[in-house]
Design an enzyme around this catalytic site. Sequence first.
Site, PDB file in Angstrom:
ATOM      1  CE  LYS A   1     -41.879  27.429  -9.006  1.00 23.45           C
ATOM      2  NZ  LYS A   1     -40.730  28.083  -8.379  1.00 23.45           N
TER       3      LYS A   1
ATOM      4  CE  LYS B   1     -40.979  35.029 -11.134  1.00 22.00           C
ATOM      5  NZ  LYS B   1     -40.753  33.964 -10.160  1.00 22.00           N
TER       6      LYS B   1
ATOM      7  CB  VAL C   1     -31.574  28.152  -3.216  1.00 26.89           C
ATOM      8  CG1 VAL C   1     -31.979  26.688  -3.224  1.00 26.89           C
ATOM      9  CG2 VAL C   1     -32.804  29.044  -3.114  1.00 26.89           C
TER      10      VAL C   1
ATOM     11  CG  ASP D   1     -21.740  31.431  -7.583  1.00 30.35           C
ATOM     12  OD1 ASP D   1     -22.739  31.097  -6.938  1.00 30.35           O
ATOM     13  OD2 ASP D   1     -21.654  32.534  -8.176  1.00 30.35           O
TER      14      ASP D   1
ATOM     15  CB  ALA E   1     -33.216  25.690  -6.499  1.00 25.91           C
TER      16      ALA E   1
HETATM   17  P1  NAI Z   1     -29.222  33.821  -5.850  1.00 31.64           P
HETATM   18  O1  NAI Z   1     -29.210  34.973  -6.777  1.00 31.64           O
HETATM   19  O2  NAI Z   1     -29.095  34.048  -4.385  1.00 31.64           O
HETATM   20  O3  NAI Z   1     -28.084  32.777  -6.263  1.00 31.64           O
HETATM   21  C1  NAI Z   1     -27.768  32.460  -7.580  1.00 31.64           C
HETATM   22  C2  NAI Z   1     -26.286  32.165  -7.629  1.00 31.64           C
HETATM   23  O4  NAI Z   1     -25.955  31.671  -8.920  1.00 31.64           O
HETATM   24  C3  NAI Z   1     -25.400  33.380  -7.381  1.00 31.64           C
HETATM   25  O5  NAI Z   1     -24.421  33.061  -6.418  1.00 31.64           O
HETATM   26  C4  NAI Z   1     -24.790  33.661  -8.763  1.00 31.64           C
HETATM   27  O6  NAI Z   1     -23.495  34.236  -8.676  1.00 31.64           O
HETATM   28  C5  NAI Z   1     -24.746  32.261  -9.335  1.00 31.64           C
HETATM   29  N1  NAI Z   1     -24.676  32.160 -10.783  1.00 31.64           N
HETATM   30  C6  NAI Z   1     -25.290  32.918 -11.725  1.00 31.64           C
HETATM   31  N2  NAI Z   1     -24.995  32.467 -12.947  1.00 31.64           N
HETATM   32  C7  NAI Z   1     -24.181  31.400 -12.794  1.00 31.64           C
HETATM   33  C8  NAI Z   1     -23.549  30.494 -13.687  1.00 31.64           C
HETATM   34  N3  NAI Z   1     -23.694  30.598 -15.012  1.00 31.64           N
HETATM   35  N4  NAI Z   1     -22.782  29.506 -13.167  1.00 31.64           N
HETATM   36  C9  NAI Z   1     -22.630  29.381 -11.834  1.00 31.64           C
HETATM   37  N5  NAI Z   1     -23.200  30.208 -10.938  1.00 31.64           N
HETATM   38  C10 NAI Z   1     -23.976  31.195 -11.416  1.00 31.64           C
HETATM   39  O7  NAI Z   1     -30.590  33.023  -6.177  1.00 31.64           O
HETATM   40  P2  NAI Z   1     -31.326  31.952  -5.276  1.00 31.64           P
HETATM   41  O8  NAI Z   1     -32.394  32.603  -4.493  1.00 31.64           O
HETATM   42  O9  NAI Z   1     -30.319  31.090  -4.623  1.00 31.64           O
HETATM   43  O10 NAI Z   1     -32.092  31.087  -6.387  1.00 31.64           O
HETATM   44  C11 NAI Z   1     -31.377  30.187  -7.215  1.00 31.64           C
HETATM   45  C12 NAI Z   1     -32.255  29.733  -8.365  1.00 31.64           C
HETATM   46  O11 NAI Z   1     -33.412  29.080  -7.842  1.00 31.64           O
HETATM   47  C13 NAI Z   1     -32.789  30.888  -9.229  1.00 31.64           C
HETATM   48  O12 NAI Z   1     -32.880  30.440 -10.555  1.00 31.64           O
HETATM   49  C14 NAI Z   1     -34.192  31.134  -8.664  1.00 31.64           C
HETATM   50  O13 NAI Z   1     -35.056  31.691  -9.629  1.00 31.64           O
HETATM   51  C15 NAI Z   1     -34.602  29.719  -8.306  1.00 31.64           C
HETATM   52  N6  NAI Z   1     -35.595  29.658  -7.255  1.00 31.64           N
HETATM   53  C16 NAI Z   1     -35.362  30.271  -6.062  1.00 31.64           C
HETATM   54  C17 NAI Z   1     -36.306  30.225  -5.057  1.00 31.64           C
HETATM   55  C18 NAI Z   1     -36.064  30.855  -3.732  1.00 31.64           C
HETATM   56  O14 NAI Z   1     -36.855  30.592  -2.813  1.00 31.64           O
HETATM   57  N7  NAI Z   1     -35.024  31.663  -3.563  1.00 31.64           N
HETATM   58  C19 NAI Z   1     -37.601  29.510  -5.246  1.00 31.64           C
HETATM   59  C20 NAI Z   1     -37.690  28.815  -6.516  1.00 31.64           C
HETATM   60  C21 NAI Z   1     -36.732  28.924  -7.483  1.00 31.64           C
END
Ligand code: NAI
Length: 342
Positions: A70, A82, A183, A202, A251
Amino acid sequence: MGSAFQELIEGWDGEQVAVRYDADLATWMFIAVHSTRLGSAGGGTRMRVYARPEDGLADALNLSGAMTRKFAVCDVPRGGGKGVLAVPRLFDGEERIELLHRYGDFISSLGGLFTTAPDMNTSERDMDVIAERCEYVVCRSASNGGSGSTAPATARGVFYGIRASVGGDLQGVRVLIQGVGAVGAILARELEAAGAEVVVSDVDPSRVFGQAVDPADVIGTECDVFAPCAAGGVIDSDTVERLRCRMIAGAANNQLADPALADRLHERGILYAPDYIINSGGVLHGAGREMLGWDDATLELHLRGLGDLLLELYAASDGRSPVHAAEALVARRLAGAGELRQ
Ligand code: NAI
């Protein structure tokens, strides 16, 4: 060090790993520094309960490589790293503060080799707490002098990436978002505003809205764009054969359980937007705001640039998965010779 640790570390292509075990809190702390070729390492810190400590180590190793990519793609002078806090349960209250202070001391002991930011289960408030003990932290809360959450910028970068990948017009394009957390929820709103038909899924029912599918049915659900925004490894040797989409653009980090699956997606006629490119809006936010002094307009320009960069990579793909052109770009940047520019 146990043989599982040894096998993982010796089979890894990164530079060094720092490990601390905190007996009081029964927590393993891993800091993986994948590359310092472009600068000292940066990367989020993930707090998670793992079945075995080596699963946490594996996460740190794998995710640090994505950070190297990245930063290289974004042309930011930082290396990839990390942090992982492999906890027995997700701490809160005083116990969480104590853990974060001890983790801050651990980061400090590396003397600037690694700078951290939020990741899964860590927030900008947690960064504020780490910063009480350690100067190597970005994305503290805005009220505390930091640049705040990376989620809006990540979502915006993914939005631009999807829009470019479908040819510029989202009207009527059916996008399935897996995971509507920080996100995914913002991405859903932006896609809807641009005329896309958004379907969400979700595991947390309180987060679901509008048209929704059961988490167990996501892979077989027909859509134009599948946007993984939950966890990594969602495309594996089984799911790759069951996907019913034209494109994958989301994402989540490390969406492919095995990098070779990119070629299988290509054979199946599914366009894969390399995850470490389309989701690098968070890196642009953290580095742009806190290292490079960007204002809103400059950040937005760079986020939009992720869409343009994807189009350049698709054009340079030469009948193969765009992952190969992306890896070539990373290799050129690491070698100090950037040809494709955002
Ligand atoms: P978050 O934890 O706020 O949201 C993740 C969502 O996915 C939660 O609502 C959770 O309940 C849901 N979830 C988990 N397992 C699931 C499944 N099997 N099926 C459906 N829904 C499921 O995380 P966030 O910050 O939104 O990040 C999302 C992804 O993007 C993660 O993998 C993170 O590592 C990646 N990411 C995030 C960044 C950021 O700026 N927040 C930057 C780059 C990557």
